[in-house]
Design an enzyme around this catalytic site. Structure first.
Site, mmCIF file in Angstrom:
data_model
loop_
_atom_site.group_PDB
_atom_site.id
_atom_site.type_symbol
_atom_site.label_atom_id
_atom_site.label_comp_id
_atom_site.label_asym_id
_atom_site.label_seq_id
_atom_site.Cartn_x
_atom_site.Cartn_y
_atom_site.Cartn_z
ATOM 1 N N ARG A 44 -51.563 83.584 41.532
ATOM 2 C CA ARG A 44 -50.481 82.868 40.833
ATOM 3 C C ARG A 44 -49.719 83.874 39.994
ATOM 4 N NH1 ARG A 44 -49.689 80.372 35.779
ATOM 5 N NH2 ARG A 44 -48.535 78.397 35.846
ATOM 6 N N SER A 113 -51.600 70.968 41.667
ATOM 7 C CA SER A 113 -51.821 70.963 40.218
ATOM 8 C C SER A 113 -51.408 69.620 39.629
ATOM 9 C CB SER A 113 -51.001 72.078 39.549
ATOM 10 O OG SER A 113 -51.447 73.344 39.956
ATOM 11 N N LYS A 142 -50.579 79.360 28.870
ATOM 12 C CA LYS A 142 -49.975 78.380 29.767
ATOM 13 C C LYS A 142 -48.469 78.424 29.625
ATOM 14 C CE LYS A 142 -50.388 74.489 26.523
ATOM 15 N NZ LYS A 142 -51.173 75.060 25.435
#
Length: 216
Positions: A44, A113, A142
């Site tokens: 990612r 997700s 995040k």
């Protein structure tokens, strides 16, 4: 905890990458994490050019192939196909799961997700193979701002979802046991390993707790 199919083997312990958090080389950390028990690497990496992402994915594919570990690519179906990855992980801005399935085939994993029961249910109905549910706990690492769900909510989601559910968000060796108690099918971590002084030791300690829970 659900019984994992052959295709979902390795999802019990996932490392999600973020090179911006690493103080050392990402691929070196991945090697250590795999030595410590990681079964799937989820690549990612935002902000890379297509060529740079392909080269990184190819390097990690070689690492995971040698160690019999799965590689999942976030969002980029083209990169996943090009390097022979084991699957693709989708989000709310990604292509529909059905379209991705037609591109990668039936033998590849498709993850999604989710951040709520409603999102998890929609993902399951779309035909994905597993979901990550997050954030379980508060975490500074995040790019979204959501209220932590907490382990009680994760447990409620588990009761309603029939595909594997992987918990993510602020999980580390100090709190992984209470997350496992909620019944999740797997644990995904980012900073617990990427920012560890000893990725292999951190991965090993978390992995041992996962195995101990499964043997109860």
């Amino acid at each position: 905890m659900k019984i994992m199919s052959d295709s979902s083997e390795g999802l019990g312990f996932i490392l999600i990458t973020d090179r911006k958090l690493c103080e050392t080389n990402l691929t070196d950390i991945i090697k250590q994490a795999i030595e410590g028990g990681i079964g799937t690497v989820q690549l990612r990496e935002k902000g890379l050019s297509t060529v740079a992402l392909y080269r990184l994915a190819k390097e990690i594919r070689e690492i995971t192939d040698k160690r019999n570990v799965k590689l999942i690519i976030n969002d980029r179906v083209d990169i996943a196909i090009a390097v022979g990855a084991d699957g693709v992980h989708l989000g709310w801005q990604s292509m529909e799961a059905g379209i991705v399935r037609s591109m990668v085939g039936q033998d590849k994993l498709i993850g999604f997700s989710a951040h709520s029961l409603a999102e998890a249910e929609r993902a399951e109905n779309s035909g994905v193979d597993y979901i990550t549910i997050s954030p379980v706990f508060d975490t500074a690492n995040k790019d979204y701002y959501l209220t932590p769900l907490g382990v009680d909510e994760i447990g409620k989601i588990m009761e309603q979802i029939n595909i594997p559910v992987i918990a993510l968000g602020g999980i580390n060796e100090n709190n992984v046991n209470i997350v496992l108690d909620s019944g999740v099918d797997g644990i995904a971590v980012i900073s617990a390993i990427l920012q560890s002084d000893s990725p292999v030791q951190s991965a090993t300690r978390i992995y041992r707790k996962i195995i101990e829970f499964k043997l109860k």
